[in-house]
Design an enzyme around this catalytic site. Structure first.
Site, mmCIF file in Angstrom:
data_model
loop_
_atom_site.group_PDB
_atom_site.id
_atom_site.type_symbol
_atom_site.label_atom_id
_atom_site.label_comp_id
_atom_site.label_asym_id
_atom_site.label_seq_id
_atom_site.Cartn_x
_atom_site.Cartn_y
_atom_site.Cartn_z
ATOM 1 C CG ASN A 100 -2.346 0.564 0.763
ATOM 2 O OD1 ASN A 100 -2.476 1.763 0.576
ATOM 3 N ND2 ASN A 100 -3.326 -0.297 0.596
ATOM 4 C CG HIS A 208 -1.864 -6.509 -5.575
ATOM 5 N ND1 HIS A 208 -2.629 -6.343 -6.699
ATOM 6 C CD2 HIS A 208 -1.939 -5.344 -4.892
ATOM 7 C CE1 HIS A 208 -3.123 -5.115 -6.721
ATOM 8 N NE2 HIS A 208 -2.732 -4.490 -5.618
ATOM 9 C CD GLU A 370 -3.689 -4.747 -1.886
ATOM 10 O OE1 GLU A 370 -2.660 -4.330 -1.292
ATOM 11 O OE2 GLU A 370 -4.369 -4.026 -2.640
#
Length: 409
Positions: A100, A208, A370
Protein backbone atom coordinates in the site's frame (compact mmCIF):
# COMPACT_ATOMS: atom_id res chain seq x y z
CA UNK A 1 -0.47 -18.73 15.35
CA UNK A 2 3.06 -18.82 16.74
CA UNK A 3 5.83 -17.33 14.63
CA UNK A 4 8.61 -19.38 16.24
CA UNK A 5 7.63 -22.35 14.06
CA UNK A 6 8.67 -20.37 11.00
CA UNK A 7 12.19 -19.46 12.14
CA UNK A 8 13.77 -22.58 10.70
CA UNK A 9 12.00 -21.97 7.40
CA UNK A 10 13.25 -18.41 7.27
CA UNK A 11 16.82 -19.39 8.03
CA UNK A 12 16.64 -21.99 5.26
CA UNK A 13 16.67 -19.12 2.80
CA UNK A 14 19.91 -17.55 4.01
CA UNK A 15 22.00 -19.05 1.17
CA UNK A 16 20.24 -16.69 -1.23
CA UNK A 17 21.93 -13.76 0.48
CA UNK A 18 24.62 -14.09 -2.15
CA UNK A 19 22.26 -13.57 -5.07
CA UNK A 20 22.52 -10.43 -7.16
CA UNK A 21 20.69 -7.30 -6.03
CA UNK A 22 19.90 -6.59 -9.66
CA UNK A 23 16.20 -6.05 -10.28
CA UNK A 24 13.48 -7.40 -12.48
CA UNK A 25 13.92 -9.93 -15.29
CA UNK A 26 17.63 -9.25 -15.64
CA UNK A 27 18.45 -10.73 -12.23
CA UNK A 28 21.43 -13.09 -12.27
CA UNK A 29 19.58 -15.65 -10.17
CA UNK A 30 19.69 -19.13 -11.68
CA UNK A 31 15.90 -19.14 -11.69
CA UNK A 32 14.18 -18.37 -15.00
CA UNK A 33 11.79 -15.55 -14.01
CA UNK A 34 9.11 -16.74 -16.44
CA UNK A 35 9.26 -20.48 -15.86
CA UNK A 36 5.85 -21.79 -14.77
CA UNK A 37 5.66 -23.83 -11.58
CA UNK A 38 2.47 -25.87 -11.18
CA UNK A 39 1.12 -27.28 -7.93
CA UNK A 40 -2.06 -29.31 -7.54
CA UNK A 41 -4.31 -31.34 -5.29
CA UNK A 42 -7.75 -32.80 -5.85
CA UNK A 43 -9.95 -30.19 -7.65
CA UNK A 44 -7.40 -27.36 -7.39
CA UNK A 45 -4.45 -26.43 -9.62
CA UNK A 46 -2.31 -23.32 -9.22
CA UNK A 47 0.44 -21.90 -11.42
CA UNK A 48 3.19 -19.45 -10.42
CA UNK A 49 6.20 -17.69 -11.89
CA UNK A 50 9.28 -16.37 -10.03
CA UNK A 51 8.82 -12.87 -11.48
CA UNK A 52 7.11 -11.28 -8.47
CA UNK A 53 6.53 -14.73 -6.89
CA UNK A 54 3.14 -14.38 -8.49
CA UNK A 55 0.06 -16.53 -8.91
CA UNK A 56 -0.86 -16.66 -12.61
CA UNK A 57 -3.71 -19.18 -12.68
CA UNK A 58 -5.98 -20.96 -10.21
CA UNK A 59 -8.41 -23.65 -11.35
CA UNK A 60 -11.29 -24.74 -9.09
CA UNK A 61 -14.63 -26.42 -9.90
CA UNK A 62 -17.88 -24.50 -10.42
CA UNK A 63 -21.34 -25.74 -9.40
CA UNK A 64 -21.45 -27.98 -12.51
CA UNK A 65 -18.07 -29.52 -11.80
CA UNK A 66 -16.31 -27.60 -14.58
CA UNK A 67 -12.88 -26.19 -13.83
CA UNK A 68 -12.72 -22.37 -13.89
CA UNK A 69 -9.73 -20.03 -13.67
CA UNK A 70 -10.75 -17.47 -11.04
CA UNK A 71 -7.76 -15.11 -11.10
CA UNK A 72 -6.87 -12.32 -13.50
CA UNK A 73 -3.57 -12.28 -15.36
CA UNK A 74 -1.99 -13.55 -18.55
CA UNK A 75 -1.48 -16.94 -20.19
CA UNK A 76 1.92 -15.81 -21.51
CA UNK A 77 4.27 -15.41 -18.51
CA UNK A 78 6.35 -12.75 -20.28
CA UNK A 79 3.25 -10.57 -20.59
CA UNK A 80 3.69 -9.69 -16.91
CA UNK A 81 6.85 -7.77 -17.77
CA UNK A 82 4.97 -5.77 -20.40
CA UNK A 83 2.23 -5.14 -17.83
CA UNK A 84 4.81 -3.72 -15.41
CA UNK A 85 6.09 -1.38 -18.09
CA UNK A 86 2.59 -0.17 -19.06
CA UNK A 87 -0.43 -0.30 -16.74
CA UNK A 88 1.47 -1.92 -13.83
CA UNK A 89 -1.47 -3.86 -12.40
CA UNK A 90 0.51 -5.97 -9.88
CA UNK A 91 -1.53 -8.99 -11.08
CA UNK A 92 -1.01 -11.90 -8.67
CA UNK A 93 2.29 -10.65 -7.26
CA UNK A 94 3.79 -10.32 -3.80
CA UNK A 95 4.05 -6.61 -3.02
CA UNK A 96 6.57 -5.11 -0.60
CA UNK A 97 8.75 -4.35 1.28
CA UNK A 98 5.76 -2.28 2.43
CA UNK A 99 2.35 -2.85 0.82
CA UNK A 100 0.00 0.00 0.00
CA UNK A 101 1.04 3.65 0.42
CA UNK A 102 3.58 5.54 2.51
CA UNK A 103 2.83 9.26 2.74
CA UNK A 104 5.63 11.34 1.20
CA UNK A 105 7.78 8.21 1.10
CA UNK A 106 8.87 9.14 4.62
CA UNK A 107 8.73 7.45 8.03
CA UNK A 108 10.64 7.45 11.32
CA UNK A 109 11.97 4.66 13.49
CA UNK A 110 12.96 6.02 16.86
CA UNK A 111 14.96 9.21 16.24
CA UNK A 112 15.90 8.25 12.68
CA UNK A 113 13.92 9.52 9.68
CA UNK A 114 13.99 7.56 6.44
CA UNK A 115 13.02 8.48 2.91
CA UNK A 116 12.20 5.83 0.30
CA UNK A 117 11.58 6.18 -3.41
CA UNK A 118 8.20 7.72 -4.27
CA UNK A 119 6.49 6.28 -7.31
CA UNK A 120 2.92 7.64 -7.32
CA UNK A 121 1.00 10.92 -7.50
CA UNK A 122 3.97 12.95 -8.73
CA UNK A 123 6.09 12.02 -5.74
CA UNK A 124 3.50 12.40 -3.00
CA UNK A 125 3.69 8.79 -1.86
CA UNK A 126 5.37 5.41 -2.21
CA UNK A 127 3.16 2.57 -3.45
CA UNK A 128 3.91 -1.14 -2.92
CA UNK A 129 7.60 -0.68 -2.14
CA UNK A 130 8.72 1.94 -4.66
CA UNK A 131 9.62 2.10 -8.34
CA UNK A 132 11.00 -1.43 -8.29
CA UNK A 133 9.12 -3.32 -5.62
CA UNK A 134 9.03 -7.02 -4.83
CA UNK A 135 6.55 -7.54 -7.67
CA UNK A 136 9.35 -6.79 -10.18
CA UNK A 137 12.03 -8.93 -8.58
CA UNK A 138 13.12 -12.34 -9.76
CA UNK A 139 12.59 -14.56 -6.72
CA UNK A 140 14.61 -17.76 -6.30
CA UNK A 141 12.76 -21.09 -6.18
CA UNK A 142 14.07 -22.78 -3.05
CA UNK A 143 11.57 -25.67 -2.85
CA UNK A 144 9.02 -27.29 -5.17
CA UNK A 145 6.83 -30.35 -4.71
CA UNK A 146 3.65 -31.56 -6.36
CA UNK A 147 1.54 -29.51 -3.96
CA UNK A 148 3.79 -26.64 -2.83
CA UNK A 149 6.34 -24.12 -4.04
CA UNK A 150 8.57 -21.72 -2.13
CA UNK A 151 10.10 -18.54 -3.52
CA UNK A 152 12.85 -16.69 -1.65
CA UNK A 153 14.07 -13.10 -1.98
CA UNK A 154 16.98 -11.27 -0.39
CA UNK A 155 16.44 -7.50 -0.15
CA UNK A 156 19.65 -5.57 0.69
CA UNK A 157 17.85 -2.29 1.23
CA UNK A 158 16.25 -1.63 -2.14
CA UNK A 159 14.44 1.66 -2.71
CA UNK A 160 16.01 3.23 0.38
CA UNK A 161 14.49 0.98 3.05
CA UNK A 162 16.80 0.42 6.03
CA UNK A 163 18.56 -2.89 6.55
CA UNK A 164 18.56 -6.29 4.89
CA UNK A 165 15.48 -8.53 4.76
CA UNK A 166 15.07 -12.11 3.58
CA UNK A 167 11.57 -13.34 2.66
CA UNK A 168 9.99 -16.67 1.80
CA UNK A 169 6.74 -16.78 -0.15
CA UNK A 170 5.34 -20.27 0.50
CA UNK A 171 2.35 -21.50 -1.50
CA UNK A 172 0.56 -24.82 -1.08
CA UNK A 173 -2.70 -26.45 -2.14
CA UNK A 174 -4.58 -29.25 -0.43
CA UNK A 175 -7.97 -30.80 0.27
CA UNK A 176 -7.11 -32.12 3.72
CA UNK A 177 -9.94 -32.54 6.21
CA UNK A 178 -9.16 -30.39 9.26
CA UNK A 179 -11.20 -28.60 11.94
CA UNK A 180 -10.83 -25.44 9.83
CA UNK A 181 -11.77 -27.34 6.65
CA UNK A 182 -14.16 -30.09 7.78
CA UNK A 183 -15.38 -30.82 4.23
CA UNK A 184 -11.90 -31.08 2.75
CA UNK A 185 -12.62 -28.29 0.26
CA UNK A 186 -9.95 -27.16 -2.23
CA UNK A 187 -7.67 -24.69 -0.47
CA UNK A 188 -4.74 -22.44 -1.36
CA UNK A 189 -2.48 -21.43 1.54
CA UNK A 190 -0.03 -18.53 1.36
CA UNK A 191 2.67 -17.69 3.90
CA UNK A 192 4.88 -14.63 3.52
CA UNK A 193 7.64 -14.95 6.12
CA UNK A 194 10.16 -12.10 6.39
CA UNK A 195 13.17 -11.71 8.69
CA UNK A 196 14.92 -8.39 9.36
CA UNK A 197 18.61 -9.25 9.37
CA UNK A 198 20.54 -6.08 10.17
CA UNK A 199 18.38 -3.09 11.21
CA UNK A 200 14.94 -2.14 12.42
CA UNK A 201 12.75 -1.69 9.36
CA UNK A 202 9.12 -1.58 8.22
CA UNK A 203 7.88 -4.88 6.78
CA UNK A 204 4.33 -5.29 5.51
CA UNK A 205 4.03 -7.65 2.57
CA UNK A 206 0.85 -8.79 0.90
CA UNK A 207 -0.40 -10.96 -1.94
CA UNK A 208 -2.02 -8.88 -4.68
CA UNK A 209 -4.41 -11.40 -6.24
CA UNK A 210 -7.19 -10.21 -8.55
CA UNK A 211 -10.21 -12.47 -8.09
CA UNK A 212 -13.16 -13.00 -10.43
CA UNK A 213 -15.24 -15.91 -9.21
CA UNK A 214 -17.57 -15.68 -12.21
CA UNK A 215 -14.55 -16.30 -14.48
CA UNK A 216 -15.93 -13.60 -16.82
CA UNK A 217 -19.22 -15.37 -17.37
CA UNK A 218 -20.85 -12.12 -16.17
CA UNK A 219 -20.04 -8.60 -17.45
CA UNK A 220 -18.53 -7.53 -14.10
CA UNK A 221 -18.70 -8.31 -10.38
CA UNK A 222 -21.26 -5.70 -9.30
CA UNK A 223 -24.46 -7.74 -9.49
CA UNK A 224 -22.79 -11.16 -9.49
CA UNK A 225 -20.45 -11.30 -6.49
CA UNK A 226 -21.97 -11.49 -3.03
CA UNK A 227 -19.43 -10.16 -0.54
CA UNK A 228 -19.23 -10.39 3.25
CA UNK A 229 -16.60 -8.93 5.59
CA UNK A 230 -17.88 -10.54 8.81
CA UNK A 231 -15.53 -8.88 11.31
CA UNK A 232 -15.03 -5.48 9.70
CA UNK A 233 -17.09 -2.76 11.34
CA UNK A 234 -14.48 -0.02 10.85
CA UNK A 235 -12.36 1.28 8.01
CA UNK A 236 -9.50 3.73 7.50
CA UNK A 237 -10.54 7.06 5.98
CA UNK A 238 -8.26 8.50 3.31
CA UNK A 239 -7.73 11.70 1.37
CA UNK A 240 -8.21 12.24 -2.37
CA UNK A 241 -5.10 10.19 -3.25
CA UNK A 242 -5.86 7.35 -0.82
CA UNK A 243 -3.42 8.39 1.91
CA UNK A 244 -4.86 7.82 5.43
CA UNK A 245 -6.01 11.08 7.03
CA UNK A 246 -5.69 9.68 10.55
CA UNK A 247 -9.36 8.95 11.18
CA UNK A 248 -11.15 5.63 11.62
CA UNK A 249 -14.81 5.52 10.55
CA UNK A 250 -17.69 3.14 11.26
CA UNK A 251 -18.94 1.25 8.21
CA UNK A 252 -22.63 1.64 9.08
CA UNK A 253 -22.46 5.42 9.32
CA UNK A 254 -20.14 6.52 6.49
CA UNK A 255 -21.18 6.78 2.83
CA UNK A 256 -24.79 5.95 3.71
CA UNK A 257 -23.68 2.51 4.86
CA UNK A 258 -22.29 1.52 1.45
CA UNK A 259 -19.06 0.42 3.17
CA UNK A 260 -20.93 -1.98 5.47
CA UNK A 261 -20.43 -5.58 4.25
CA UNK A 262 -20.60 -7.09 7.73
CA UNK A 263 -23.78 -9.01 6.95
CA UNK A 264 -23.04 -9.39 3.25
CA UNK A 265 -24.47 -7.92 0.04
CA UNK A 266 -23.68 -7.73 -3.65
CA UNK A 267 -20.61 -5.65 -4.46
CA UNK A 268 -22.67 -3.17 -6.47
CA UNK A 269 -25.24 -2.51 -3.73
CA UNK A 270 -24.95 1.13 -2.72
CA UNK A 271 -22.12 1.74 -5.19
CA UNK A 272 -23.52 5.17 -6.12
CA UNK A 273 -22.91 6.30 -2.53
CA UNK A 274 -19.16 5.65 -2.77
CA UNK A 275 -18.20 8.69 -4.85
CA UNK A 276 -14.69 9.72 -3.79
CA UNK A 277 -14.16 6.69 -1.54
CA UNK A 278 -11.58 5.22 -3.92
CA UNK A 279 -9.99 8.61 -4.61
CA UNK A 280 -10.91 11.86 -6.31
CA UNK A 281 -13.38 11.33 -9.14
CA UNK A 282 -13.65 7.61 -8.39
CA UNK A 283 -16.68 5.53 -7.48
CA UNK A 284 -16.08 2.12 -5.93
CA UNK A 285 -13.77 0.56 -3.37
CA UNK A 286 -10.04 0.83 -2.81
CA UNK A 287 -10.40 0.73 0.93
CA UNK A 288 -8.76 -0.67 4.05
CA UNK A 289 -11.18 -2.41 6.42
CA UNK A 290 -10.03 -3.29 9.92
CA UNK A 291 -10.51 -6.79 11.32
CA UNK A 292 -11.93 -6.75 14.86
CA UNK A 293 -11.54 -10.25 16.24
CA UNK A 294 -14.32 -11.40 18.61
CA UNK A 295 -13.45 -12.59 22.15
CA UNK A 296 -13.33 -16.28 21.22
CA UNK A 297 -10.23 -15.57 19.10
CA UNK A 298 -7.87 -14.88 21.97
CA UNK A 299 -4.69 -14.26 20.00
CA UNK A 300 -4.52 -10.96 18.08
CA UNK A 301 -2.86 -12.77 15.16
CA UNK A 302 -5.17 -15.80 15.09
CA UNK A 303 -6.28 -17.13 11.71
CA UNK A 304 -9.86 -15.95 11.21
CA UNK A 305 -12.31 -15.79 8.27
CA UNK A 306 -12.21 -12.18 7.05
CA UNK A 307 -13.79 -12.37 3.58
CA UNK A 308 -16.55 -14.49 2.10
CA UNK A 309 -17.56 -14.22 -1.56
CA UNK A 310 -19.61 -16.22 -4.03
CA UNK A 311 -20.70 -15.86 -7.65
CA UNK A 312 -24.24 -16.17 -8.96
CA UNK A 313 -22.95 -17.11 -12.42
CA UNK A 314 -20.66 -20.00 -11.51
CA UNK A 315 -21.69 -20.80 -7.93
CA UNK A 316 -18.03 -20.68 -6.86
CA UNK A 317 -17.52 -19.53 -3.28
CA UNK A 318 -14.36 -18.31 -1.57
CA UNK A 319 -13.57 -17.87 2.12
CA UNK A 320 -10.37 -16.00 2.95
CA UNK A 321 -8.90 -16.47 6.42
CA UNK A 322 -5.98 -14.38 7.64
CA UNK A 323 -3.81 -13.63 10.66
CA UNK A 324 -3.53 -9.96 9.69
CA UNK A 325 -5.35 -7.05 11.39
CA UNK A 326 -6.72 -5.48 8.19
CA UNK A 327 -7.51 -6.02 4.54
CA UNK A 328 -7.47 -3.79 1.49
CA UNK A 329 -10.23 -4.47 -1.01
CA UNK A 330 -10.20 -3.03 -4.55
CA UNK A 331 -12.95 -3.47 -7.14
CA UNK A 332 -11.10 -2.58 -10.38
CA UNK A 333 -12.67 0.87 -10.30
CA UNK A 334 -10.14 2.28 -12.76
CA UNK A 335 -11.39 2.35 -16.34
CA UNK A 336 -7.90 1.42 -17.54
CA UNK A 337 -8.92 -2.20 -16.94
CA UNK A 338 -11.03 -1.88 -20.13
CA UNK A 339 -7.77 -2.25 -22.09
CA UNK A 340 -6.91 -5.62 -20.52
CA UNK A 341 -8.18 -8.68 -22.37
CA UNK A 342 -9.10 -11.73 -20.33
CA UNK A 343 -6.85 -14.75 -20.75
CA UNK A 344 -7.41 -16.59 -24.05
CA UNK A 345 -7.74 -19.78 -21.99
CA UNK A 346 -10.59 -18.21 -20.01
CA UNK A 347 -12.32 -16.99 -23.16
CA UNK A 348 -11.95 -20.38 -24.85
CA UNK A 349 -13.44 -22.12 -21.83
CA UNK A 350 -16.41 -19.73 -21.74
CA UNK A 351 -17.03 -19.98 -25.49
CA UNK A 352 -17.07 -23.77 -25.20
CA UNK A 353 -19.69 -23.52 -22.47
CA UNK A 354 -21.63 -20.78 -24.29
CA UNK A 355 -21.23 -18.42 -21.32
CA UNK A 356 -19.19 -15.46 -22.54
CA UNK A 357 -19.95 -12.51 -20.26
CA UNK A 358 -16.92 -10.36 -21.01
CA UNK A 359 -13.92 -10.50 -23.32
CA UNK A 360 -12.05 -7.77 -21.47
CA UNK A 361 -11.60 -7.26 -17.74
CA UNK A 362 -13.34 -3.86 -17.88
CA UNK A 363 -14.17 -1.56 -15.00
CA UNK A 364 -15.49 -3.42 -11.92
CA UNK A 365 -14.27 -6.71 -13.36
CA UNK A 366 -12.55 -7.99 -10.22
CA UNK A 367 -12.21 -8.01 -6.46
CA UNK A 368 -8.66 -7.69 -5.12
CA UNK A 369 -8.15 -8.83 -1.52
CA UNK A 370 -4.90 -7.81 0.18
CA UNK A 371 -4.46 -9.27 3.66
CA UNK A 372 -2.21 -6.80 5.46
CA UNK A 373 -1.71 -4.39 8.34
CA UNK A 374 -3.26 -0.97 8.91
CA UNK A 375 -2.17 1.03 5.86
CA UNK A 376 0.54 3.65 6.46
CA UNK A 377 0.47 2.59 10.10
CA UNK A 378 4.15 3.50 10.37
CA UNK A 379 3.12 7.17 10.07
CA UNK A 380 0.23 6.89 12.55
CA UNK A 381 1.89 5.85 15.86
CA UNK A 382 -1.30 6.75 17.77
CA UNK A 383 -2.92 3.72 16.16
CA UNK A 384 -0.61 1.43 18.15
CA UNK A 385 0.38 -0.63 15.10
CA UNK A 386 4.16 -0.13 15.16
CA UNK A 387 4.83 -3.51 16.86
CA UNK A 388 3.03 -5.16 13.92
CA UNK A 389 4.95 -3.22 11.28
CA UNK A 390 8.49 -2.55 12.53
CA UNK A 391 10.80 -5.56 12.78
CA UNK A 392 14.44 -5.94 13.76
CA UNK A 393 17.15 -8.59 14.23
CA UNK A 394 15.95 -8.99 17.82
CA UNK A 395 12.29 -9.50 16.96
CA UNK A 396 10.48 -12.45 15.48
CA UNK A 397 9.74 -12.63 11.76
CA UNK A 398 6.91 -10.83 10.03
CA UNK A 399 4.37 -13.48 9.04
CA UNK A 400 1.44 -12.90 6.69
CA UNK A 401 -0.56 -16.14 6.65
CA UNK A 402 -3.75 -16.63 4.66
CA UNK A 403 -5.94 -19.46 3.39
CA UNK A 404 -8.28 -19.35 0.40
CA UNK A 405 -10.93 -22.05 0.64
CA UNK A 406 -13.21 -22.78 -2.33
CA UNK A 407 -16.65 -24.36 -2.50
CA UNK A 408 -19.93 -23.92 -4.36
CA UNK A 409 -23.35 -22.51 -3.55
Amino acid sequence: MHVKHYLSAVLYGLPVLAQSTQASSSSSSNTDPFKVYTISAENITAKFIPYGARLTSLLVPDRNGNQQDVVLGYDDPKAYLNDTETIHSYFGAVVGRYANRIKNGTFSIGKNEYHVVENENNGLDTLHGGKVGYDQRNWTVTAHTKSSVTFTLYDPGWEGFPGDVVTHAVYSVDTTVTPENPKGLPQLTTKLVSLALTEATPIMLSNHIYWNLNAFQAPNVLNDIFLQLPYSNRFIATDSILIPNGTILMVDKAYNGAVDFSKGKFVGTGLNDTDGLCGAGCTGYDTCWLVDRPPQYAAPDSLIPIVRMNSRATGISLEVSSNMPALQLYTCDNAKMDSVAIKPSQLKRNEKEGKVGAKDVMQYGCVVVETEGWIDGINQPEWGQLPNQIFSPTSGPAVNWATYQFGTV
